[in-house]
Design an enzyme around this catalytic site. Structure first.
Site, PDB file in Angstrom:
ATOM      1  N   PRO A 141     -48.390 -30.308   8.386  1.00  0.00           N
ATOM      2  CA  PRO A 141     -48.955 -31.299   9.302  1.00  0.00           C
ATOM      3  C   PRO A 141     -49.760 -32.368   8.567  1.00  0.00           C
ATOM      4  CG  PRO A 141     -50.159 -29.225   9.440  1.00  0.00           C
ATOM      5  CD  PRO A 141     -48.949 -28.968   8.601  1.00  0.00           C
ATOM      6  N   GLU A 168     -52.370 -19.275   7.625  1.00  0.00           N
ATOM      7  CA  GLU A 168     -53.392 -20.315   7.767  1.00  0.00           C
ATOM      8  C   GLU A 168     -53.004 -21.597   7.036  1.00  0.00           C
ATOM      9  OE1 GLU A 168     -56.892 -22.283   8.765  1.00  0.00           O
ATOM     10  OE2 GLU A 168     -55.938 -20.477   9.590  1.00  0.00           O
ATOM     11  N   ARG A 205     -26.716 -35.373  10.091  1.00  0.00           N
ATOM     12  CA  ARG A 205     -25.888 -36.286  10.885  1.00  0.00           C
ATOM     13  C   ARG A 205     -25.716 -37.638  10.211  1.00  0.00           C
ATOM     14  NH1 ARG A 205     -28.138 -39.476  14.619  1.00  0.00           N
ATOM     15  NH2 ARG A 205     -26.630 -38.859  16.205  1.00  0.00           N
TER      16      ARG A 205
END
Length: 289
Positions: A141, A168, A205
């Site tokens: 993140p 964590e 793709r």
């Protein structure tokens, strides 16, 4: 990496089987993975900790939990066509000790468990020897937000290795072993496996031949910096809502002009910030004014 096969085997950790013969997971991980090719090394085995492989050659994933690629999805990814190969690897295969531990408590105290650096380093060393110039992506993140342009860039790489975290977080020293960190957005997942699957799908793709129509990916949203224009198909009228007459006219030049303006209008209404960086023509700017 060995070519993907129809046949597979089930790897499991603490898992049995239900009455239908499907893997049952109890406090562990199970996933379908390609059968090992003759002569393949142990790094071709799967789960729970790391995936690898390349696009278009191979895509690998190292996971602390697991990633599975279903048969229906594999067709969509181009695996059955031999355009890409996806391998799943169990990070525990590179962990030492009797229990093959891949995480430990954080120095300085605190909640949760931290992924250890040494198993990841060993796994990357072995996988990069196989994948040569594979680019290593850390799902995090804290990484740079993933964009369509990244998918196009990754599709040109000889191979990709995804490192998927759990617990964590990562030992900070793992970050020095990867080429870049990738995030799907400002939210947190239980593990990086889903993020890796999303990046893999978007990237696959873009590989020539994966999609049925060569131009499909070129007209997607974000492919030219804008949202895609509205699409319609049969019937021409549904509950009083008709397909715009311009699309039924057969005038391809007029249709192209209509689609471009609809792109601009939709982007202005829904994602106006994209217009700041989109490659606009003088005609586009005049229309927006």
């Amino acid at each position: 990496a060995a070519p993907a096969r129809t046949a597979g085997r089930t790897t499991r950790h603490g898992a049995g089987r239900d009455p239908a013969g499907r893997p049952r997971v109890r406090g562990g991980v199970a996933a379908r993975v390609p059968s090992r090719a003759p002569g393949a090394s142990r790094t071709s085995r799967a789960l729970p900790s790391k995936c690898s492989g390349s696009i278009p050659a191979t895509a690998s994933t190292c996971c602390s939990a697991g990633v599975s690629v279903s048969r229906s999805r594999s067709r969509g990814l181009g695996i059955d066509k031999g355009l890409i190969t996806v391998n799943l690897h169990n990070l525990r295969d590179w962990a030492g000790g009797r229990h093959q531990v891949t995480d430990d408590t954080p120095y300085g105290g605190g909640d949760g468990m931290v992924m250890k650096v040494d198993p990841v380093a060993s796994a990357l060393h072995d996988l990069k020897e196989q994948g040569r110039q594979s680019r290593v992506l850390l799902m995090s993140p804290q990484g740079k937000p993933f964009r369509q342009a990244d998918a196009e860039r990754y599709a040109r790489e000889p191979g990709l290795i995804f490192v998927c975290g759990r617990y964590e977080g990562y030992d900070e020293r793992i970050r020095s072993l990867v080429d870049e960190e990738v995030s799907l957005g400002d939210f947190v997942l239980t593990g990086g496996e889903l993020a890796a699957a999303v990046v893999l799908d978007a990237t696959a793709r873009m590989v020539p031949g994966v999609l049925g129509a060569a131009g499909s990916a070129l007209t997607d949203s974000f492919s030219d910096g804008l949202l895609e224009y509205p699409q319609y198909t049969r019937p021409a009228e549904f509950n009083g809502a008709r397909v715009p007459e311009i699309l039924l006219s057969g005038n391809h030049q007029a249709i192209a002009r209509w689609r471009r303006r609809e792109q601009l209008q939709r982007t202005l209404e829904r994602r106006p910030e994209l217009l700041d960086t989109a490659p606009l023509t003088d005609e586009d700017r005049l229309y927006l004014e």
